[in-house]
Enzyme design. Structure first.
Site, PDB file in Angstrom:
ATOM      1  N   GLU A 131       0.877  -1.217   0.300  1.00 48.84           N
ATOM      2  CA  GLU A 131       0.008  -0.209   0.030  1.00 48.84           C
ATOM      3  C   GLU A 131       0.708   1.298  -0.298  1.00 48.84           C
ATOM      4  O   GLU A 131       1.746   1.221   0.547  1.00 48.84           O
ATOM      5  CB  GLU A 131      -0.985  -0.073   1.856  1.00 48.84           C
ATOM      6  N   GLU A 135      -2.139  11.064   3.573  1.00 40.37           N
ATOM      7  CA  GLU A 135      -4.264  10.885   3.753  1.00 40.37           C
ATOM      8  C   GLU A 135      -3.845  11.941   5.071  1.00 40.37           C
ATOM      9  O   GLU A 135      -2.655  12.396   5.330  1.00 40.37           O
ATOM     10  CB  GLU A 135      -3.951   9.935   4.935  1.00 40.37           C
TER      11      GLU A 135
END
Length: 490
Positions: A131, A135
């Site tokens: 991943e 964010e």
């Protein structure tokens, strides 16, 4: 904590994946401008589920809209699929590998929410968990968390400062993923690099945009506080450029991050908002007695006008003004023709600044600090870790508020020279005291009632307006751009 906790539901679009391509295979590069409805063969819109019990919302396809060249995904208080709130996510229907991933995104401030662009593959896709994340947590929209996961282990590093409030201003996010390196950028500025093979993913991944909330991950995301209106994340574009493909659009990080910043001259016949960001709606710290107000920024008669005025704004009694160059600048020649103001407790400032990140500590240069308490001098300084490394000053033949002066500096790795009206006034020759990181250029006027060097604050009898006639930056090796420029000197 990172996006990892939100990926369990991605099995809804599971497909066979494999190691990230290094030989040119895999899907082609793309730029999605969101100027047409989402193509369901390219984008999957999540609907009717959530990724785990930590989420207080279910994905609702009605919370995804495309209009006026913008993708909007939102969290709102619509009950859906057994949850009290609805949230939203889209993801590509194919996996992508090494290359440059980019978006221009704006978020909403709301504690307990997560607004993101990331890539993911994992057991639900038949792969190990790999991943890559950008964010923004709604509890603090002035920072972002870049991260990567390899075999379920986070690379980490924590949040980095954006230098702007992403709730107010769109930010360009990009990461460049290579076989042996992963680099993260915000507004063109390198903020994090991973080179350890244990921190650089090696499996192809889906590209995902997502907004969601939680009432259980408070230590990470803050207590959930629904603001009474939808929490909206906006995406101007999403782009992927396969490693080795040509530069896809001007300003793309795929065009070569080592390329020098372009030289420019801005004479402010109008305010070019593609070059300058206007600060609005926040104060830069407790020392400031004013809030940045876009209404105090204008151009008149070929000059940029920045005004300080007694006007309750935000939680402060005064409004002040600031513009900042959108892209970081580095070594080269900086020239600003400006007229300051006279008023104790108020400063007209021309400075560079870059916040701390994995790439290095906070650094800055005061190209000209013009105190309203003493308009006969110009102050200089360099700083690191927000602490002065060295300071200097020079006397002005004519006070800074009485006439325009040309303030300039020439910045190189081993020397920093300051000029007024074409004359050398101060130099720094110790490389240890010269900033090394590319930084944004700030032009501002503000007041303080606690900064002793600015003098005792005296409430002005009317608006105080700082004027900037010209700003020029000349990159090292470029030709001088106007008659009288200090870049023309041998």
């Amino acid at each position: 904590m990172a996006t990892a906790v939100i990926t369990a539901g991605l099995a809804m679009t599971a497909a066979q994946a494999g190691p990230a391509p290094v030989d040119g295979s895999g899907p082609p590069s793309f730029i999605e401008h969101f100027d047409a409805p989402l193509d369901p063969s390219f984008w999957y819109v999540s609907d009717g589920y959530r990724n785990g019990t930590y989420m207080n919302c279910a994905f609702n396809q009605n919370n995804v809209t495309v209009a006026n060249g913008m993708l909007s995904i939102e969290l709102d208080d619509t009950p859906y699929a057994g949850q009290n709130y609805s949230c939203a996510s889209i993801q590509t229907t194919q996996n992508y590998g090494y290359g440059t991933y980019e978006t221009r995104m704006r978020v909403d401030r709301a504690s307990g929410t997560n607004q993101s662009l990331f890539t993911y593959t994992g057991p639900s896709h038949g792969d190990p968990w790999h991943e890559i994340d950008f964010e923004v947590l709604g509890k603090d929209t002035t920072e972002v968390e870049p991260n990567a996961w390899v075999n379920g282990v986070a690379a980490g590093g924590g949040p980095v400062a954006l230098g702007v409030d992403n709730d107010v201003e769109f930010v360009d996010y990009a990461f460049i993923w290579e076989p042996d390196r992963l680099r993260f950028f915000t507004d063109g500025r390198l903020v994090r690099t991973y080179t350890d093979p244990a921190q650089v993913p090696s499996y192809t991944q889906r590209i995902i945009a997502m907004t969601w909330g939680t009432e259980t991950l408070n230590d990470w995301m803050g207590p959930f506080e629904y603001p009474g209106q939808p929490v909206v994340t906006e995406y101007d574009y999403i782009a992927y450029t396969k490693l080795g493909d040509p530069c896809p659009f001007p300003g793309s990080m795929a065009c070569g991050v080592e390329a020098p910043t372009s030289s420019f001259v801005d004479e402010f016949d109008s305010l070019d908002t593609s070059r300058w960001f206007v600060s609005d709606g926040w104060a830069s710290g407790a020392a400031y007695n004013c809030t940045w107000d876009a209404g105090q920024v204008s151009t008149t008669g070929g000059a940029l006008e920045l005004t300080f005025v007694e006007q309750p704004t935000g939680d402060r009694a005064y409004a002040c003004a600031e513009v900042q160059h959108r892209k970081p600048l580095g070594y080269g020649t900086y020239e600003v023709r400006a007229q300051a103001v006279e008023n104790s407790g108020v400063v007209s400032s021309l400075a560079t600044y870059v916040p701390a990140s994995d790439a290095g500590p906070a650094e800055g240069i005061n190209l000209a600090r013009l105190l309203g308490v003493d308009t006969t001098r110009v102050r200089y300084a360099t700083s690191r870790y927000n602490q002065a490394m060295t300071t200097g000053s020079a006397t002005l033949d004519v006070p800074s508020d009485a006439a325009y002066h040309d303030y300039g500096m020439v910045w190189s790795p081993d020397r920093l020279d300051f000029y007024v009206d074409g004359a050398l006034t101060w130099s720094v020759t110790d490389p240890a005291k010269i900033p090394v990181r590319d930084a944004k250029l700030f032009l501002n006027i503000w007041g303080s009632e606690t900064t002793s060097s600015m003098g005792a604050f005296v409430p002005p009898t009317g608006p105080l307006t700082m004027r900037v006639d010209r700003v020029a930056y000349t990159a090292p090796g470029d030709e001088c751009q106007f008659t009288g420029s200090i870049a023309c000197s041998p």
